[in-house]
Design an enzyme around this catalytic site. Structure first.
Site, PDB file in Angstrom:
ATOM      1  N   HIS A 170       0.878  -1.196   0.000  1.00  0.00           N
ATOM      2  CA  HIS A 170       0.000   0.000   0.000  1.00  0.00           C
ATOM      3  C   HIS A 170       0.908   1.237   0.000  1.00  0.00           C
ATOM      4  O   HIS A 170       1.822   1.327  -0.823  1.00  0.00           O
ATOM      5  CB  HIS A 170      -0.924  -0.113   1.217  1.00  0.00           C
ATOM      6  CG  HIS A 170      -2.066   0.851   1.254  1.00  0.00           C
ATOM      7  ND1 HIS A 170      -2.481   1.587   0.181  1.00  0.00           N
ATOM      8  CD2 HIS A 170      -2.921   1.205   2.285  1.00  0.00           C
ATOM      9  CE1 HIS A 170      -3.525   2.347   0.524  1.00  0.00           C
ATOM     10  NE2 HIS A 170      -3.806   2.130   1.797  1.00  0.00           N
ATOM     11  N   HIS A 172      -2.157  -2.340  -9.608  1.00  0.00           N
ATOM     12  CA  HIS A 172      -3.148  -1.743  -8.725  1.00  0.00           C
ATOM     13  C   HIS A 172      -4.360  -2.659  -8.637  1.00  0.00           C
ATOM     14  O   HIS A 172      -4.721  -3.306  -9.627  1.00  0.00           O
ATOM     15  CB  HIS A 172      -3.578  -0.362  -9.240  1.00  0.00           C
ATOM     16  CG  HIS A 172      -4.207   0.450  -8.175  1.00  0.00           C
ATOM     17  ND1 HIS A 172      -5.539   0.336  -7.856  1.00  0.00           N
ATOM     18  CD2 HIS A 172      -3.687   1.359  -7.302  1.00  0.00           C
ATOM     19  CE1 HIS A 172      -5.804   1.151  -6.860  1.00  0.00           C
ATOM     20  NE2 HIS A 172      -4.695   1.772  -6.492  1.00  0.00           N
ATOM     21  N   ASP A 187       2.495   5.536  -6.433  1.00  0.00           N
ATOM     22  CA  ASP A 187       3.761   5.490  -5.702  1.00  0.00           C
ATOM     23  C   ASP A 187       4.980   5.502  -6.625  1.00  0.00           C
ATOM     24  O   ASP A 187       6.076   5.849  -6.186  1.00  0.00           O
ATOM     25  CB  ASP A 187       3.809   4.229  -4.816  1.00  0.00           C
ATOM     26  CG  ASP A 187       2.810   4.319  -3.676  1.00  0.00           C
ATOM     27  OD1 ASP A 187       2.625   5.430  -3.152  1.00  0.00           O
ATOM     28  OD2 ASP A 187       2.209   3.290  -3.323  1.00  0.00           O
TER      29      ASP A 187
HETATM   30  N1  ACO Z   1       5.326  -6.664  -9.941  1.00  0.00           N
HETATM   31  C1  ACO Z   1       5.305  -7.934 -10.399  1.00  0.00           C
HETATM   32  N2  ACO Z   1       4.182  -8.671 -10.516  1.00  0.00           N
HETATM   33  C2  ACO Z   1       3.035  -8.088 -10.164  1.00  0.00           C
HETATM   34  C3  ACO Z   1       2.965  -6.769  -9.686  1.00  0.00           C
HETATM   35  C4  ACO Z   1       4.172  -6.056  -9.577  1.00  0.00           C
HETATM   36  N3  ACO Z   1       4.205  -4.807  -9.114  1.00  0.00           N
HETATM   37  N4  ACO Z   1       1.695  -6.460  -9.394  1.00  0.00           N
HETATM   38  C5  ACO Z   1       0.970  -7.548  -9.670  1.00  0.00           C
HETATM   39  N5  ACO Z   1       1.775  -8.531 -10.126  1.00  0.00           N
HETATM   40  C6  ACO Z   1       1.399  -9.872 -10.551  1.00  0.00           C
HETATM   41  C7  ACO Z   1       1.315 -10.796  -9.338  1.00  0.00           C
HETATM   42  O1  ACO Z   1       2.542 -11.403  -9.063  1.00  0.00           O
HETATM   43  C8  ACO Z   1       0.263 -11.779  -9.776  1.00  0.00           C
HETATM   44  O2  ACO Z   1       0.862 -12.709 -10.649  1.00  0.00           O
HETATM   45  P1  ACO Z   1       0.309 -14.239 -10.731  1.00  0.00           P
HETATM   46  O3  ACO Z   1      -1.110 -14.115 -11.163  1.00  0.00           O
HETATM   47  O4  ACO Z   1       1.195 -14.843 -11.744  1.00  0.00           O
HETATM   48  O5  ACO Z   1       0.465 -14.794  -9.359  1.00  0.00           O
HETATM   49  C9  ACO Z   1      -0.687 -10.919 -10.609  1.00  0.00           C
HETATM   50  O6  ACO Z   1       0.086  -9.826 -11.090  1.00  0.00           O
HETATM   51  C10 ACO Z   1      -1.852 -10.412  -9.804  1.00  0.00           C
HETATM   52  O7  ACO Z   1      -1.338  -9.891  -8.573  1.00  0.00           O
HETATM   53  P2  ACO Z   1      -2.264  -9.597  -7.326  1.00  0.00           P
HETATM   54  O8  ACO Z   1      -1.462  -9.191  -6.159  1.00  0.00           O
HETATM   55  O9  ACO Z   1      -3.214 -10.731  -7.138  1.00  0.00           O
HETATM   56  O10 ACO Z   1      -3.087  -8.428  -7.965  1.00  0.00           O
HETATM   57  P3  ACO Z   1      -3.600  -7.200  -7.286  1.00  0.00           P
HETATM   58  O11 ACO Z   1      -4.399  -6.497  -8.301  1.00  0.00           O
HETATM   59  O12 ACO Z   1      -4.260  -7.538  -6.024  1.00  0.00           O
HETATM   60  O13 ACO Z   1      -2.279  -6.353  -6.951  1.00  0.00           O
HETATM   61  C11 ACO Z   1      -1.011  -4.788  -5.801  1.00  0.00           C
HETATM   62  C12 ACO Z   1      -2.328  -5.080  -6.486  1.00  0.00           C
HETATM   63  C13 ACO Z   1      -0.996  -5.493  -4.451  1.00  0.00           C
HETATM   64  C14 ACO Z   1      -0.907  -3.290  -5.593  1.00  0.00           C
HETATM   65  C15 ACO Z   1       0.161  -5.296  -6.671  1.00  0.00           C
HETATM   66  O14 ACO Z   1       0.066  -4.764  -7.965  1.00  0.00           O
HETATM   67  C16 ACO Z   1       1.522  -5.019  -6.065  1.00  0.00           C
HETATM   68  O15 ACO Z   1       1.961  -5.767  -5.196  1.00  0.00           O
HETATM   69  N6  ACO Z   1       2.207  -3.910  -6.506  1.00  0.00           N
HETATM   70  C17 ACO Z   1       3.512  -3.571  -5.965  1.00  0.00           C
HETATM   71  C18 ACO Z   1       3.337  -2.779  -4.663  1.00  0.00           C
HETATM   72  C19 ACO Z   1       2.781  -1.409  -4.911  1.00  0.00           C
HETATM   73  O16 ACO Z   1       3.207  -0.687  -5.770  1.00  0.00           O
HETATM   74  N7  ACO Z   1       1.801  -1.029  -4.082  1.00  0.00           N
HETATM   75  C20 ACO Z   1       1.172   0.276  -4.142  1.00  0.00           C
HETATM   76  C21 ACO Z   1      -0.208   0.183  -4.689  1.00  0.00           C
HETATM   77  S1  ACO Z   1      -0.956   1.778  -4.849  1.00  0.00           S
HETATM   78  C22 ACO Z   1      -1.349   2.193  -3.267  1.00  0.00           C
HETATM   79  O17 ACO Z   1      -1.707   1.363  -2.458  1.00  0.00           O
HETATM   80  C23 ACO Z   1      -1.232   3.568  -2.859  1.00  0.00           C
END
Ligand code: ACO
Length: 398
Positions: free
Chosen positions: A224, A263, A320
């Protein structure tokens, strides 16, 4: 009577748990609005004080209303004296997000409105918290660096005063405006994890400060708000990386996340990221720090291409990703990036607390109480008796 949903939904994705009039996201089109106004318009033409008023009240203030609101905020900037004593007793290497989360209940103890659960009292508590979070962050930063906290300057705007109390230097108008704009962009984002944490806590009728402390805890996580500091750590690590594409591939192959990408709601570019991307370019030029702007754009291009090649077309930069180089080029220490997020999001959190507590009867949410599927043992129900001695002996034998 609200409908009861009994399907399992890990992470509550796509589940609507309440009505809100505060903000709205169209994740497919990349649109974010606060109280009906597009975020781009507010970033361009509004200020954080005006945006906070909008979020809390539901409408843009008249000149007189904004003056009154700002004057009250300026008066609220003074911290209670004992807060400084408490800060001086903390370990000097404490994480600023832990400090901030801990400071909120300490501030609650002097709030004269704490035990009056009316809309007006909550509004006044929101105004104190919006003024106090930047003050306590700046005070902590000075104390941990062996300096005395600085008194607020009531002639300065909210953002400019924060920079002054943090650094001891009056910021130029451009820098203050950039920070103010960042505060506008981060002020609310519907039912994100930290806002939901606030709403969940106050759905028990706990007070505003209890809810906000929970929100700060949720925001600190690396998935987050905590992602912004980690984006900068990644950019610093990549400063002299010759093979960015190789690094991105390896990183994803190892199952690691590229911070600042992806996201839960946006399936296209986060509109806040688009705005901050442009700000990073302007700051890079004015500060002579173009290399961070270049590096973040190179990484954006290369990572996006890699995600597309892997069929993950929806993974794009989030807020971010570009706030990190923006804050870095503004000279803000990396571990204060997430507290700055909180300094802004307090406007949204407190508006949601008020909405949660005082929504009209037909929209009023109830105490949040989801279900979980029990997948553990049923010993007691199956006639087994509680016998820890046998259990321990069995464990030792195995
Ligand atoms: N890097 C690499 N792979 C990613 C990323 C990433 N940043 N984001 C998603 N994925 C991949 C996951 O590994 C997953 O792969 P899989 O299906 O092969 O297992 C797939 O995409 C789906 O990921 P989830 O976590 O289930 O998707 P979600 O939509 O819930 O993810 C999240 C959202 C948690 C923000 C994710 O994109 C992430 O971890 N990003 C990096 C952290 C980040 O930047 N957070 C800030 C978010 S904005 C905010 O809160 C202000």
């Amino acid at each position: 009577m609200k409908q009861t949903v009994s399907v399992k939904n890990i992470g509550l994705r796509g589940v609507t748990v309440a009505d809100t009039k505060i903000s709205f996201i169209d994740g497919e089109k990349g649109i974010l609005i606060y109280r009906g106004y597009r975020i781009e318009e507010l970033a361009e033409r509004s200020t954080f004080m005006e945006t906070a008023f909008l979020l809390l009240n539901g409408y843009l203030p008249s000149t007189k209303e904004l003056d009154n609101f700002e004057n009250q905020m300026r008066k609220n900037r003074e911290l209670p004296d004992y807060i400084y004593d408490c800060l001086r007793r903390l370990p000097m290497d404490a994480d600023p997000m832990d400090m901030l989360q801990g400071a909120v209940p300490l501030l609650a103890m002097v709030d004269p409105d704490l035990h009056e659960d009316s809309r007006d009292a909550n509004f006044r508590m929101a105004q104190r918290l919006i003024a106090w979070l930047p003050a306590v962050t700046a005070a902590w930063h000075r104390i941990r660096n062996g300096r005395d906290p600085l008194p607020p300057d009531t002639t300065l705007s909210h953002a400019a005063n924060f920079l002054w109390q943090l650094t001891g230097t009056k910021p130029d108008a451009e820098m203050a405006r950039y920070l103010d704009c960042c505060l506008v962009l981060h002020a609310d984002h519907t039912f994100n994890a930290s806002t939901f944490a606030c709403r969940e806590v106050c759905s028990t009728r706990a007070h505003m400060y209890a809810a906000v402390a929970a929100g700060i805890g949720a925001l600190s996580g690396s998935l987050h708000g905590g992602a912004n500091a980690r984006v900068m750590a990644m950019l610093l690590d990549l400063e002299s990386e010759k093979d960015l594409a190789g690094w991105v591939k390896d990183h994803i192959d190892r199952g690691e996340r590229i911070m600042g990408f992806g996201h839960a709601v946006y399936k296209t570019m986060d509109p806040r990221a688009a705005y901050l991307k442009d700000m990073a370019t302007k700051l890079g030029k004015s500060k002579g720090m173009e290399k961070w702007d270049r590096l973040s754009k190179d990484l954006e291009r290369i990572a996006t291409t890699e995600f597309v090649a892997r069929g993950k077309t929806e993974i794009k930069p989030n807020v971010d990703f570009f706030s990190a180089p923006v804050y870095f080029m503004m000279g803000i220490p990396r571990d204060l990036f997430t507290p700055i997020f909180a300094i802004s999001r307090i406007a949204g959190w407190s508006s949601h607390v008020i909405e949660e507590k005082f929504a009209e009867a037909q929209d009023k949410p109830m105490l949040y109480r989801p279900q979980a599927e029990y997948v553990g043992n049923y010993c007691g129900l199956m006639g087994c008796v509680y016998d820890p001695l046998t259990a321990r002996q069995e464990q030792e034998l195995s």
